[in-house]
Design a protein around this motif. Sequence first.
Motif, PDB file in Angstrom:
ATOM      1  N   ASN A  26       0.906  -1.040  -0.065  1.00 34.97           N
ATOM      2  CA  ASN A  26      -0.151  -0.033  -0.084  1.00 34.97           C
ATOM      3  C   ASN A  26       0.985   1.172   0.148  1.00 34.97           C
ATOM      4  N   HIS A  27       0.241   2.193  -0.978  1.00 36.75           N
ATOM      5  CA  HIS A  27       1.201   3.533  -0.623  1.00 36.75           C
ATOM      6  C   HIS A  27       0.944   4.383   0.351  1.00 36.75           C
ATOM      7  N   GLU A  28       0.969   3.867   1.651  1.00 37.48           N
ATOM      8  CA  GLU A  28       0.633   4.603   2.987  1.00 37.48           C
ATOM      9  C   GLU A  28       1.228   5.947   3.013  1.00 37.48           C
ATOM     10  N   ALA A  45      -0.248  12.147  -9.628  1.00 40.04           N
ATOM     11  CA  ALA A  45      -0.506  11.484  -8.336  1.00 40.04           C
ATOM     12  C   ALA A  45      -0.022  10.090  -8.455  1.00 40.04           C
ATOM     13  N   ILE A  46      -0.257   9.415  -9.752  1.00 40.10           N
ATOM     14  CA  ILE A  46       0.262   8.015 -10.091  1.00 40.10           C
ATOM     15  C   ILE A  46       1.692   8.159 -10.231  1.00 40.10           C
ATOM     16  N   GLU A  47       2.325   8.982 -10.321  1.00 38.79           N
ATOM     17  CA  GLU A  47       3.807   9.144 -10.476  1.00 38.79           C
ATOM     18  C   GLU A  47       4.420   9.471  -9.002  1.00 38.79           C
ATOM     19  N   ALA A  48       3.513  10.199  -8.417  1.00 37.07           N
ATOM     20  CA  ALA A  48       4.056  10.665  -6.968  1.00 37.07           C
ATOM     21  C   ALA A  48       4.055   9.364  -6.203  1.00 37.07           C
ATOM     22  N   VAL A  68       7.178  17.588  -2.670  1.00 39.61           N
ATOM     23  CA  VAL A  68       6.177  18.317  -2.187  1.00 39.61           C
ATOM     24  C   VAL A  68       6.548  19.607  -1.449  1.00 39.61           C
ATOM     25  N   GLU A  69       7.333  19.275  -0.722  1.00 36.35           N
ATOM     26  CA  GLU A  69       7.817  20.641   0.146  1.00 36.35           C
ATOM     27  C   GLU A  69       8.281  21.638  -0.687  1.00 36.35           C
ATOM     28  N   GLN A  70       8.992  21.250  -1.706  1.00 36.86           N
ATOM     29  CA  GLN A  70       9.584  22.234  -2.781  1.00 36.86           C
ATOM     30  C   GLN A  70       8.506  22.720  -3.543  1.00 36.86           C
ATOM     31  N   GLY A  71       7.299  22.221  -3.534  1.00 36.95           N
ATOM     32  CA  GLY A  71       6.089  22.384  -4.543  1.00 36.95           C
ATOM     33  C   GLY A  71       6.417  22.279  -5.964  1.00 36.95           C
ATOM     34  N   ARG A  72       7.503  21.429  -5.948  1.00 32.02           N
ATOM     35  CA  ARG A  72       7.916  20.987  -7.627  1.00 32.02           C
ATOM     36  C   ARG A  72       7.035  19.820  -8.162  1.00 32.02           C
ATOM     37  N   THR A  73       5.639  20.050  -8.155  1.00 37.14           N
ATOM     38  CA  THR A  73       4.941  19.097  -8.716  1.00 37.14           C
ATOM     39  C   THR A  73       4.916  18.865 -10.555  1.00 37.14           C
ATOM     40  N   ASP A  74       5.696  19.995 -10.955  1.00 40.44           N
ATOM     41  CA  ASP A  74       5.990  19.936 -12.423  1.00 40.44           C
ATOM     42  C   ASP A  74       6.926  18.454 -12.455  1.00 40.44           C
ATOM     43  N   LEU A  75       7.664  18.175 -11.604  1.00 43.98           N
ATOM     44  CA  LEU A  75       8.497  17.126 -11.738  1.00 43.98           C
ATOM     45  C   LEU A  75       7.919  15.688 -11.962  1.00 43.98           C
ATOM     46  N   LEU A  76       6.679  15.899 -11.427  1.00 46.00           N
ATOM     47  CA  LEU A  76       5.914  14.459 -11.206  1.00 46.00           C
ATOM     48  C   LEU A  76       5.106  14.357 -12.530  1.00 46.00           C
ATOM     49  N   THR A  77       6.077  14.053 -13.694  1.00 50.08           N
ATOM     50  CA  THR A  77       5.401  14.070 -14.936  1.00 50.08           C
ATOM     51  C   THR A  77       5.729  12.501 -15.344  1.00 50.08           C
TER      52      THR A  77
END
Lengths: 411, 238
Positions: free
Chosen positions: A175-177, A204-207, A219-228
Amino acid sequence: MLRTVAWQSLKSRKKTVVLTFLSLLVSITVLIAVEHIRFEAKRSFNRSISGTDLIVGAPSGELNLLLYSVFRLGSPTNNIQLSSYNMLKEHKSIAWTIPISLGDSHRGFRVMGTSSEYFTHYRFGEEDSLKFTHGQPFESLFDVVIGSEVAQSLGYSLGDSIVISHGIGSTSFKNHEHAPFAIRGILTPTGTPVDKTVHVSLAAIEAIHLPPSQLEQIVEQGRTDLLTPSTITAVLVGLENRFATFTLQRQLNNFKDDRLMAVLPGVAMTQLWQLMGNIENLLRVTAFLVLLSSLFGLSTMLIASMNERRLEIAVLRTLGASPAIIFQLIVYEAILIGGLAFGAACALVSVSLATLSDWLIQHYGLFLSANIFSLDVAILGVCVFVAIVLAALAPAIEAYKNALNTQLSPS
Amino acid sequence: MQLTTPSPSPSSSNAVDVADVVYRYPSRQSAFLCDRWSLPKGQHTFLHGNSGSGKSTLLSLLSGIAQPQHGTITLNNTQLNTLTPKQQDSYRARHIGIVFQQFNLIPYLTVRQNVELASYFAKRSVDITDQLLVMLASLQLPEAILSKTVSQLSVGQQQRVAIMRALINSPQLLLIDEPTSALDANARDGFMQMLMSASQSFESTMIFVSHDPSLRQFFKHHLAVTDICRWGEEGLSC
């Protein structure tokens, strides 16, 4: 007057008539139920997707691509490059695209990674769009939108927290707890696989597949653009002009930079339904055999009554009834029993479906309309009517012969 | 006893004219033969004969239920064998009233429905309620009997209802077959008086068949079946 005679005659033979009626009721109920469920299943199947001109995925067979991208069944054998998706997005013939990323689940329900375009462009049934019963599409990384059946089965409401599991089994050891999701929206029931789907963003799938520490950092850095993601499972495509469908399909099937396969949903769905045709026919044949046995029962009951009705027929003849009227009377009786059994069977199936609809949705995900009146059931009614008349022929001919041989003597 | 005279050709004053009739049952070798016989309109005739003498066969032929293989039967100037089977059924419904010995009424129908059935097959569209009430009174039956099923009636009541049904269409010809066989002597006499009175008021011709000679007293005209018909080989005269 003949109807009165037929009705009173049936009433005078209550026991055998009631048993014959019950036998017909059961068989016609089975027949209508099978036909209605078949019709509803086909309708439900065909309404799963509409307005989508092409489904693009990795080459694995048309049916397989359809099954996993639309029906959330089976497993994708391969993925396509994100660059291919970007190419499709920018293609001049294409109006919209919906990316799909599969491979995870939540307590037996498939998780689908997609974009916000899914909620804008996805169509089902008669080009119906998705609607929200509660909430709205996902906005932040750990938002999730769930189908109505997921919400109902698991008792979820807005704001509840859920954890996604790796793989598509109902029980998962991983599980991705570290990445719990909050329910942001609940979709209105559609009667399609959407109801059984948990929707998250592609990011989210990538994350959830990243190591916890790396995810925390992003998440802390707010770099969600990296989650591609680098790959996705499939893309649903809507065209600007449907005349371009075959041209584009050919182009995509011959695409050199990635191995792609484009299928027409309608064609693939027809192929899939044809595969199920044998089961469909088997059910129909079984139901017809049950009806046939009941019709033999009806015929036997009427023939068995002929001997005791010899005198009754003689009385009718002396009153001026022709042999044809005697024949008609027997057919009337059969039609009365059959008609009543058909009416009662329709009512029984309708009431059962209305009563059990919630349970069927909850336990089997079956959306069966309680309104059984369709062209198929009407045709079935005509077939049953003809079958009843045919079943009544032997006793009616027997009665006709009795009428012809009537004498003014009890012997 | 008065024997009706043979008549050479159908006459408009006759209710029944039978000429050269041959009828053969499929299961029987000998044929039922009637050379010539006629019955004047309005006459009430007592037709007697032993069991098997052909009484019921004659009634079947006269009612058009059985079709002779040869010869003609003319009822009130209508020659039955020129009519199609459907027309014969229709003729029977409109012009002939029949009462059997036992199986007169349909047991699961009410008295009213039994009588209405006769009216229905005669294709009469008029309301028969008033007529029913008059007939009930003349046959000494209570009005409440109309809504009773036949199985709720006594044998005597059933026979009176059978007469009511036979007379409802004001038939020109009444064929009565052993109606008193299930009645005791008192009930039988009462029944016969009612029958004679009712049929006279309708001016119907009546053929009353019985093997019981004691019923002759109710009729002026008597006839033995063997006087007019016989079982024998086709081609031999009576």
